[in-house]
Design a protein around this motif. Structure first.
Motif, PDB file in Angstrom:
ATOM      1  N   LEU A  44       0.826  -1.216   0.000  1.00  5.83           N
ATOM      2  CA  LEU A  44       0.000   0.000   0.000  1.00  5.83           C
ATOM      3  C   LEU A  44       0.857   1.262   0.000  1.00  5.83           C
ATOM      4  O   LEU A  44       0.484   2.275  -0.584  1.00  5.83           O
ATOM      5  N   GLN A  77     -12.212  -1.020  -3.814  1.00  7.95           N
ATOM      6  CA  GLN A  77     -12.433   0.419  -3.981  1.00  7.95           C
ATOM      7  C   GLN A  77     -13.565   0.952  -3.108  1.00  7.95           C
ATOM      8  O   GLN A  77     -13.817   2.154  -3.088  1.00  7.95           O
ATOM      9  N   ILE A  82      -8.671   3.669  -0.765  1.00  5.56           N
ATOM     10  CA  ILE A  82      -8.224   2.768  -1.828  1.00  5.56           C
ATOM     11  C   ILE A  82      -8.909   3.155  -3.134  1.00  5.56           C
ATOM     12  O   ILE A  82     -10.105   2.955  -3.305  1.00  5.56           O
ATOM     13  N   LYS A  86      -4.398   1.860  -6.441  1.00  5.26           N
ATOM     14  CA  LYS A  86      -3.973   0.950  -5.376  1.00  5.26           C
ATOM     15  C   LYS A  86      -4.691  -0.389  -5.486  1.00  5.26           C
ATOM     16  O   LYS A  86      -4.095  -1.444  -5.248  1.00  5.26           O
ATOM     17  N   ILE A  89      -3.006  -2.425  -8.128  1.00  6.31           N
ATOM     18  CA  ILE A  89      -1.698  -2.921  -7.693  1.00  6.31           C
ATOM     19  C   ILE A  89      -1.856  -4.160  -6.816  1.00  6.31           C
ATOM     20  O   ILE A  89      -1.137  -5.157  -6.981  1.00  6.31           O
ATOM     21  N   LEU A  90      -2.809  -4.114  -5.897  1.00  2.00           N
ATOM     22  CA  LEU A  90      -3.015  -5.246  -4.991  1.00  2.00           C
ATOM     23  C   LEU A  90      -3.486  -6.488  -5.743  1.00  2.00           C
ATOM     24  O   LEU A  90      -2.990  -7.593  -5.514  1.00  2.00           O
TER      25      LEU A  90
END
Length: 228
Positions: A44, A77, A82, A86, A89-90
């Protein structure tokens, strides 16, 4: 908004010595010494106003546990702080790890062989019931979270355990769950669930090889104690 209550008792980043912060700990001790929460905090990068990255990572970790260990792009989201970047990416990081470092094909010859696949759930504050499906050669097909209980209790029905096992065409399964109390002794409910799952597996032709109770300090094998 997604709320994570089970991590409220855990320290925030400001309460942890600087040399134990995730990035510093990674550098000093290596990635295997970091908890899932600490690894997520590194991915994160930062938190948001009013919530540090450690707390935010805890919220996302619970969400992932409830999704069988995988993040959902849209659901991520819904977590405040978030956004699409991000979240992407996760999701990409977990999928990349899944493709490159798979548990599939790991041969289980003893209860201790299971621990590397489940030990990262030992620090959870709720019971997580996991199921490993195996082929006829005792090789792991998949490891999944079946249910998340309420602190010291996990509600489980055989259909939840065997649904994926049947889809995987598994020859056998191994159940495992963490004890947040740290006590490795099985409860009467643990024994009852084990008997119920074993009997159901005998009917379905999917053998229950073992049921493990595990904590940060060790594990209890029903098979090793002659209870399966």
């Amino acid at each position: 908004m997604y709320v994570k209550e089970q991590y409220l008792e855990i320290k925030c980043l400001a309460d942890i010595p600087a040399d134990e912060w995730p990035r510093e700990k990674l550098k000093a001790k290596g990635p295997k010494c970091l908890s899932d929460r600490e690894l997520l905090a590194i991915l994160l990068g930062k938190g948001r106003k009013g919530q540090d990255v450690f707390s935010l990572a805890g919220c996302i970790l619970e969400m992932m546990d409830e999704n069988g260990g995988f993040p959902d792009l849209d659901e991520l989201q819904t977590v405040k702080g978030i956004g699409p970047v991000k979240a992407s990416i996760l999701v990409a990081a977990v999928e990349f790890a899944r493709r490159r470092i798979r548990p599939e094909g790991v041969k289980i010859s003893a209860p201790s062989d299971v621990l590397p696949l489940i030990q990262h759930y030992a620090d959870r504050k709720q019971e997580h019931l996991l199921c490993l499906t195996l082929n006829g050669a005792n090789e792991v097909i998949a490891t999944r979270v079946i249910t998340i209980g309420l602190l010291n209790r996990t509600q489980i029905h055989p259909r939840e355990v065997f649904a994926d096992a049947l889809t995987d065409r598994a020859a056998s399964i191994i159940m495992a769950h963490n004890h947040p109390s740290g006590n490795l002794s099985p409860s009467s409910e643990d024994r009852s669930i084990t008997r119920r799952i074993k009997e159901s597996g005998d009917v379905l032709g999917v053998q229950l090889l073992d049921h493990l109770i595990f904590t940060l300090k060790g594990f209890y094998s029903f098979k090793e104690h002659g209870e399966i």
